[in-house]
Write an enzyme that holds these catalytic residues in place. Structure first.
Site, PDB file in Angstrom:
ATOM      1  CE  LYS A  30      -0.680   0.536   5.006  1.00 29.09           C
ATOM      2  NZ  LYS A  30       0.001   1.821   5.105  1.00 29.09           N
ATOM      3  CB  THR A  31       4.031   2.245   1.663  1.00 28.76           C
ATOM      4  OG1 THR A  31       3.557   1.881   2.963  1.00 28.76           O
ATOM      5  CG2 THR A  31       4.851   3.521   1.776  1.00 28.76           C
ATOM      6  CG  ASP A 270      -0.951   5.084   4.921  1.00 24.92           C
ATOM      7  OD1 ASP A 270      -1.661   4.139   4.524  1.00 24.92           O
ATOM      8  OD2 ASP A 270       0.245   4.939   5.243  1.00 24.92           O
ATOM      9  CD  GLU A 271      -1.605   2.007   8.483  1.00 24.17           C
ATOM     10  OE1 GLU A 271      -2.645   1.350   8.686  1.00 24.17           O
ATOM     11  OE2 GLU A 271      -0.503   1.481   8.236  1.00 24.17           O
ATOM     12  CD  GLN A 301      -3.267  -5.092   8.325  1.00 29.20           C
ATOM     13  OE1 GLN A 301      -2.200  -4.941   8.910  1.00 29.20           O
ATOM     14  NE2 GLN A 301      -3.357  -5.002   7.001  1.00 29.20           N
ATOM     15  NE  ARG A 668       1.801  -7.707  11.059  1.00 29.62           N
ATOM     16  CZ  ARG A 668       1.446  -6.910  10.055  1.00 29.62           C
ATOM     17  NH1 ARG A 668       2.247  -5.960   9.642  1.00 29.62           N
ATOM     18  NH2 ARG A 668       0.280  -7.081   9.447  1.00 29.62           N
TER      19      ARG A 668
END
Length: 748
Positions: A30-31, A270-271, A301, A668
């Site tokens: 996504k970044t 973002d987020e 998330q 993770r």
């Protein structure tokens, strides 16, 4: 168009105008999508100064800006605004002091200590009939602010507000030292609400609480308006105001809002799953006209409701911005297929509303996920340390490739002990290492001095703790006496009666210290278990009472005392394994204290220990998720609230959020994943049988390889010998070269 993007990423980057929701699954890149989107807008001729990208941490904002700068060049990068929500809000407030009606162009920012001071003074004037946890009241006020709950006005007949104080300190500067006195004066001139509190119940229907009204809801309703009045009088903002005050200003002044809408025509968040109501309102107001709003996030998330995040913001984005385009990033570039299969099984049982996503891996193959069942938490810690040692020795992994994730910091001490016994380097994210906490170091320092009076570092740590009239001047005199007579500092303490010019109170303090230390030594000589000896030290120095007196709140004191109970538990488990004798215990304390020098590159080569929340946004080749038991995952707090807990809107802290937290922990892992649990675990001094986590039990058996750990063996004699030998070698080398660099050991 950037090369190397998949079709979904390309669709997000190439989106033209209008609202866009990018549902970015774990490890989906996504970044890169965000940075490429900004670069694409600049390529199309959108002025960089018209683009605002916001995220949640300064680190994330800095990294995003650096990555964009490489794509758009330094000139555009300089014009671009990449910021956190709060930094952006601060910029708006700084530019709009006139619209805010402030005296001059300066305002103060109150930190948590300043806020606590205001609350403390308000409680004093209210003459509350019980002791309240200030942190809990502040948490409730924060929740009310971010929900835009209006404060109940003062009763009619209340005296007018106090006169304005002197001009505030410049923005971003801390409040002056005299702030406590100013707070007291301002609050003292406010209405006395004690009789109001006695005559009626506070109105609480607007409070964002779940369930019955409690004492904290009532006292917060009384404190809230007085807190706001004090902040206004001081011309000050707190952390929440950096967003809430902007939203309120924009709602009140359409002309001010239009100015900022004109400036920022493209908004990227973002987020987005971590936004709260105030941040949602800021986004809606700023993007309501041009509607060029792109948000990126993953409802699966969303794990921060306890600090105000509302997953409904991302779930209802299409309602907030009708006609929004939805792009799903479903290709995972991080995890192997067996890991994603387990992650998918965790979410499959979710009963809450969510955006459906079919996450697929781009990395086929990989080892099956291991489910390790351990007889107790000590065996679990030993297993993790042993397995990491194997990965390093047999599979060529580096310490930095491994991470240990847990639900509660209370799980950390046993794992730290196991890693230290094997001399495995580690770092902790989001907290001080257990053995570096003040109360733990204070207790172990007493034990070190009793076992080795020549340990001057430990002696200097405890010589005036608790306070016994042995301040810096007295210690200098003791040290000078030791130097002149060629003896140790401890010997000088024992002979305090002979130290010139040492005040009587200091001599009495030395006698007190000698009495305590000699008592500890006597207990070891009698063969008492180390945990029993250490508990005796706590009683001798009244450690619990000192912690309570020195802590800012009852909850802070409880946390610190839990650390003491934790180290006592470590000692007790060693006693149970026959390692509590004087020699074994002395070696153990030396191993704990060992700090091997490492160069800059090596200092980063450490195992990562962190809570599941702290692991968000990170990835590691090898991940150990420990303590997958009921009461830890899901945490007992999701089922049983305490009086001091800040209630969440619509019961946001729920089983579904705990399930999402487990999903975050699992995702993770890049290559290998271990999930472990203990059949018996001790918390706060109590040992109890544990039940497998419902989330772990729901995972199909064919996705896991189940194995059982035997009871934790004592560290092999040869391993202990190696660790002790390393210590002795380091000491010998230092003694051989008096100018050698030695590790710095700072007092916490």
């Amino acid at each position: 168009m950037a090369f190397g993007l998949n079709s979904s990423q390309t669709a997000a980057v190439e989106h033209d105008h209008g609202p866009l929701l990018v549902l970015a699954g774990a490890g989906s890149g996504k970044t890169r999508v965000v940075t490429q989107r900004i670069a694409r807008l600049c390529e199309r001729g959108v002025p960089a100064r018209s683009i605002l990208a916001v995220t949640f941490t300064n680190k994330a904002a800095g990294e995003m800006h650096d990555r964009v700068a490489k794509l758009v060049g330094p000139k555009n990068a300089k014009e671009l605004t990449v910021s956190t929500f709060h930094s952006f809000g601060l910029g708006v407030l700084r530019a709009e002091t006139k619209a805010l009606g402030f005296r001059g162009d300066r305002f103060a920012i109150f930190d948590q200590a300043d806020q606590s001071g205001v609350i403390r003074e308000v409680l004093r004037t209210l003459r509350a009939d019980k002791s309240f946890d200030i942190g809990s009241i502040l948490g409730r006020i924060s929740a009310m602010k971010n929900a835009f709950v209006p404060a109940e006005p003062f009763d009619e007949g209340d005296p007018p507000p106090p006169p304005p104080p002197p001009p505030p300190a410049p923005v971003n500067e801390p409040a002056p030292e005299s702030m406590d006195e100013s707070i007291a004066a301002v609050v003292a001139s406010m209405p006395d609400a004690a009789k109001t509190r006695r005559s009626r119940k506070a109105k609480t229907e607007d409070l964002p609480v779940v369930g019955a009204v409690d004492d904290y809801a009532e006292i917060t309703q009384l404190v809230y308006p007085r807190y706001l009045a004090a902040m206004k009088t001081f011309q000050a903002f707190d952390f929440d105001d950096l967003i809430c005050a902007v939203v309120e200003l924009w709602r009140r002044r359409e002309d001010v809002l239009d100015k900022w809408r004109t400036r920022f025509r493209y908004l990227i968040v973002d987020e987005y799953q971590d936004t709260n109501r105030a941040q949602l309102e800021l986004v809606r107001l700023l993007g309501s006209e041009h509607r060029n709003v792109m948000v990126v996030g993953d409802d699966d998330q969303s794990i921060y409701s306890w600090r105000g995040a509302d997953v409904r913001n991302i779930l209802d984005f299409e309602d907030h911005f009708p006609g929004a385009k939805v792009v799903k990033l479903e290709e995972n570039y991080r995890s192997r297929a067996p890991i994603l299969a387990v992650a998918g099984a965790i979410l499959a049982k979710s009963g809450g509303k969510r955006h459906e996503k079919a996450i697929v891996t781009t990395r086929e193959g990989g080892e099956a996920v291991t489910h390790r069942v351990c007889p107790d938490s000590d065996a679990e810690a030993k297993f993790v340390a042993r397995e990491i040692q194997r990965l390093i020795d047999m599979e060529g992994k580096r310490p930095k490739d491994c991470a240990i994730l847990y639900r509660s910091n209370l799980q950390a001490p046993e794992i730290e002990s196991a890693l230290r016994e094997r001399q495995l380097p580690y770092r902790m994210i989001g907290g001080t290492q257990f053995y570096e906490r003040k109360e733990v170091k204070d207790l172990t320092a007493y034990l070190k001095v009793a076992l080795d009076p020549g340990d001057e570092i430990a002696l200097r740590r405890i010589i005036n703790y608790p306070t016994r009239s042995l301040g810096d001047v007295a210690v200098v005199k003791l040290g000078a006496f030791a130097t002149v007579h060629g003896t140790s500092l401890w010997s000088a303490v024992e002979k305090a009666y002979a130290v010139p010019d040492l005040p009587p109170a200091a001599r009495e303090g030395c006698r007190d210290l000698v009495r305590i230390v000699m008592g500890v030594r006597s207990r070891f000589d009698k063969g008492e278990p180390s945990a029993q000896v250490a508990r005796g030290v706590c009683e001798d120095i009244r450690l619990k009472e000192d912690i309570q007196a020195a802590s800012t709140s009852s909850s802070a004191a409880a946390r610190r005392w839990t650390n003491v109970e934790g180290i006592l538990g470590v000692f007790g488990r060693r006693d149970d394994r026959g390692l509590g004798g004087r020699k074994d215990f002395t070696d153990f304390l030396r191993i704990l204290a060992l700090r091997e020098e490492q160069d800059e590159e090596q200092s980063h080569d450490r195992i990562t220990m962190t809570t599941m929340h702290g692991a968000k946004g990170l990835e590691f080749p090898c991940v150990f998720v420990v303590g997958c038991e009921e009461g830890l995952l899901p945490h007992s707090r999701t089922l049983t609230e305490r009086a001091t807990d800040v209630p969440m809107i619509d019961g946001a802290v729920s089983l579904d959020e705990e399930r999402r937290l487990f999903y975050v922990a699992v995702t993770r892992a890049q290559d290998q994943l271990w999930i472990s649990r203990a059949e018996i675990r001790a918390f706060r001094g109590r040992t109890a049988p544990r039940v497998i986590s419902r989330f772990l039990q729901e995972i199909p058996e064919d996705l896991l390889v189940v194995s059982t750990e035997s009871a934790a063996p004592a560290l092999a004699p040869e391993a202990l010998a190696v660790a002790t030998g390393t210590l002795l070698a380091a000491i010998t080398a230092t003694c051989a070269d008096p100018f050698a660099s030695v590790p710095t050991r700072r007092r916490s």
